[in-house]
Design a protein around this motif. Sequence first.
Motif, short mmCIF file in Angstrom:
data_model
loop_
_atom_site.label_atom_id
_atom_site.label_comp_id
_atom_site.label_asym_id
_atom_site.label_seq_id
_atom_site.Cartn_x
_atom_site.Cartn_y
_atom_site.Cartn_z
N GLU A 20 72.96 41.70 33.30
CA GLU A 20 74.29 41.24 32.88
C GLU A 20 74.31 41.17 31.35
OE1 GLU A 20 76.31 41.12 35.35
OE2 GLU A 20 74.89 40.94 37.02
N VAL A 21 74.34 42.33 30.70
CA VAL A 21 74.11 42.41 29.26
C VAL A 21 75.15 41.64 28.46
CG1 VAL A 21 73.83 43.97 27.30
CG2 VAL A 21 72.98 44.65 29.56
N ARG A 22 76.42 41.96 28.62
CA ARG A 22 77.45 41.31 27.82
C ARG A 22 77.55 39.82 28.12
NH1 ARG A 22 82.19 45.25 29.48
NH2 ARG A 22 80.83 45.33 31.33
N LEU A 23 77.39 39.49 29.36
CA LEU A 23 77.45 38.09 29.77
C LEU A 23 76.38 37.28 29.05
CD1 LEU A 23 77.75 36.91 33.47
CD2 LEU A 23 76.07 35.89 31.96
N LYS A 24 75.15 37.83 28.97
CA LYS A 24 74.05 37.11 28.32
C LYS A 24 74.22 37.11 26.80
CE LYS A 24 70.85 39.51 30.53
NZ LYS A 24 69.54 39.97 31.05
N ASP A 25 74.57 38.26 26.23
CA ASP A 25 74.76 38.32 24.77
C ASP A 25 75.85 37.37 24.30
OD1 ASP A 25 72.77 40.14 24.27
OD2 ASP A 25 74.08 41.88 24.03
N GLY A 26 76.88 37.23 25.11
CA GLY A 26 78.00 36.37 24.72
C GLY A 26 77.86 34.93 25.15
N GLY A 27 76.78 34.61 25.88
CA GLY A 27 76.63 33.24 26.38
C GLY A 27 77.79 32.81 27.24
N ARG A 28 78.30 33.73 28.07
CA ARG A 28 79.53 33.50 28.82
C ARG A 28 79.30 32.61 30.05
NH1 ARG A 28 83.94 36.73 27.92
NH2 ARG A 28 84.92 35.18 29.27
N ALA A 29 79.21 31.32 29.79
CA ALA A 29 79.02 30.37 30.88
C ALA A 29 80.20 30.39 31.85
CB ALA A 29 78.83 28.96 30.32
N ASP A 30 81.40 30.61 31.34
CA ASP A 30 82.59 30.64 32.20
C ASP A 30 82.54 31.80 33.17
OD1 ASP A 30 82.81 32.35 29.95
OD2 ASP A 30 85.00 32.38 30.10
N VAL A 31 82.10 32.96 32.70
CA VAL A 31 82.02 34.14 33.55
C VAL A 31 80.96 33.95 34.63
CG1 VAL A 31 81.50 36.62 33.61
CG2 VAL A 31 82.84 35.67 31.73
N LEU A 32 79.79 33.43 34.23
CA LEU A 32 78.72 33.21 35.20
C LEU A 32 79.13 32.17 36.24
CD1 LEU A 32 75.77 34.09 35.82
CD2 LEU A 32 75.03 32.09 34.51
N ALA A 33 79.81 31.13 35.81
CA ALA A 33 80.24 30.08 36.74
C ALA A 33 81.25 30.63 37.75
CB ALA A 33 80.85 28.91 35.97
N ARG A 34 82.19 31.44 37.28
CA ARG A 34 83.19 31.99 38.21
C ARG A 34 82.52 32.94 39.20
NH1 ARG A 34 88.67 33.53 38.85
NH2 ARG A 34 88.73 34.41 40.95
N LEU A 35 81.58 33.75 38.71
CA LEU A 35 80.86 34.66 39.60
C LEU A 35 80.19 33.89 40.73
CD1 LEU A 35 79.57 37.40 40.36
CD2 LEU A 35 77.73 36.83 38.75
N TRP A 36 79.44 32.84 40.39
CA TRP A 36 78.72 32.11 41.44
C TRP A 36 79.66 31.25 42.28
CZ3 TRP A 36 74.53 33.67 43.42
CH2 TRP A 36 73.60 34.37 42.66
N ALA A 37 80.78 30.83 41.72
CA ALA A 37 81.77 30.12 42.53
C ALA A 37 82.30 31.05 43.63
CB ALA A 37 82.92 29.63 41.65
N ASP A 38 82.62 32.29 43.25
CA ASP A 38 83.11 33.25 44.23
C ASP A 38 82.05 33.60 45.26
OD1 ASP A 38 85.48 33.22 42.86
OD2 ASP A 38 85.50 35.36 42.37
N LEU A 39 80.79 33.75 44.79
CA LEU A 39 79.72 34.09 45.72
C LEU A 39 79.43 32.93 46.67
CD1 LEU A 39 77.29 35.93 43.27
CD2 LEU A 39 78.55 36.95 45.18
N GLY B 218 76.51 25.34 34.39
CA GLY B 218 77.87 25.66 34.83
C GLY B 218 77.89 26.38 36.16
N ALA B 219 76.98 27.33 36.33
CA ALA B 219 76.88 28.05 37.60
C ALA B 219 76.42 27.12 38.71
CB ALA B 219 75.92 29.22 37.45
N TYR B 220 75.47 26.27 38.40
CA TYR B 220 74.98 25.28 39.38
C TYR B 220 76.13 24.40 39.85
CZ TYR B 220 72.66 20.98 40.95
OH TYR B 220 72.28 19.86 41.65
N ASP B 221 76.92 23.88 38.92
CA ASP B 221 78.04 23.02 39.29
C ASP B 221 79.04 23.76 40.17
OD1 ASP B 221 76.95 20.93 37.85
OD2 ASP B 221 78.21 21.26 36.07
N ALA B 222 79.28 25.03 39.84
CA ALA B 222 80.23 25.83 40.63
C ALA B 222 79.70 26.03 42.05
CB ALA B 222 80.46 27.17 39.95
#
Length: 373
Positions: free
Chosen positions: A135-154, A192-196
Amino acid sequence: MSHRSVRPGLFRLLLAALLLALAAPAIASAADRPTAQQAAAAMGRGFNLGQMFDNDQHAPTLAVARPKIDAYYARGFRTVRIPVTWTEPVGGTTLADPDTGALDPASRRLAELTAVIDYALAQPGLHVVLNAHHEVRLKDGGRADVLARLWADLAVRFGDRDGRLIFEILNEPHLSNKEPMAPATLRAMTGGAYDAIRAADPRRLVVIGGNQWFGAHEMAATWPDLEAVGGGRDVYVMATFHHYNPWTFNGDNQGDYADPWTDEDISGPMRVMANWAATTGGGMPVFIGEWGVGWKSRLATMDCNNVRLWYSRFDAVHASAAGMPTTVWDDGGWFQLFDHDLADFSSNLIDCIDGACVWSNADRYNEACMPTD
């Protein structure tokens, strides 16, 4: 009698009773889920379904995955780790929106992945570790919101699956320049992902790791405390690390395979991780998510006794004694055990993982360990 003739209060009572009845099986199932300690004790030996859903080396289909799952399962392996790239394109499409993390429910690749997960869970006692891999862009950007939404949906999509389905939040969180992610950034993203996940499922097993290559030494720097993931009170969290030590032997394209590695090279990182788990981790179980030797990057066929020795001692001697379940890295290529073209194991390395296998002769550094080019 139509519903309009039922008194409003009675209708709400009946509706609540119906919803409770529908939810009861799921609640009972969740209550029966194993803790991280119980799962770790049952996971044992496992394998990676590498280079299938994380890139396009192998077709991402159940038809391609099933023979590999069946072959390992028949050999007694009880964990399959499925690396998945969600927000970066694989084969021209993404499984989730890279800007929001929202899953694409119409994705054919997601449908195939779901079929693979369900097929694996249908095998008695087989655990499935699902992760977010490249997840290159997600990690480079520190996108906690994107990671949280991904795991919320999963968490919602797979909310009714068996407790043997395990969520590994973010694989090897190095940046695109190969530098480690800042520990505070990774803790925020993981938290954030854990909380989701917990908002949707309080008992789904969750896996956390270090901030670069999942090295054992990364845990102490990355996780000086567990406040972001339940504060050490969540019995459904386990830790992971990857073991390619020494890289000069285990890595791909590293020269020859006559490296004089020792048992300390294997046991040392395990001991580092065990020490963290026993102190900061509060007794948290440890899962070795990747290990292996990239022999096929240099050797046409596997006949190197030094590689065989490594596979013989890693799990059967060291990881089992440490109480750490493992999933060997098998990408069907450089780290190959299972050959997708043959639909079978291509060498006796699979026998070696059991603790013993046939050598070509008595020489640890036999001629086959030396590339001919």
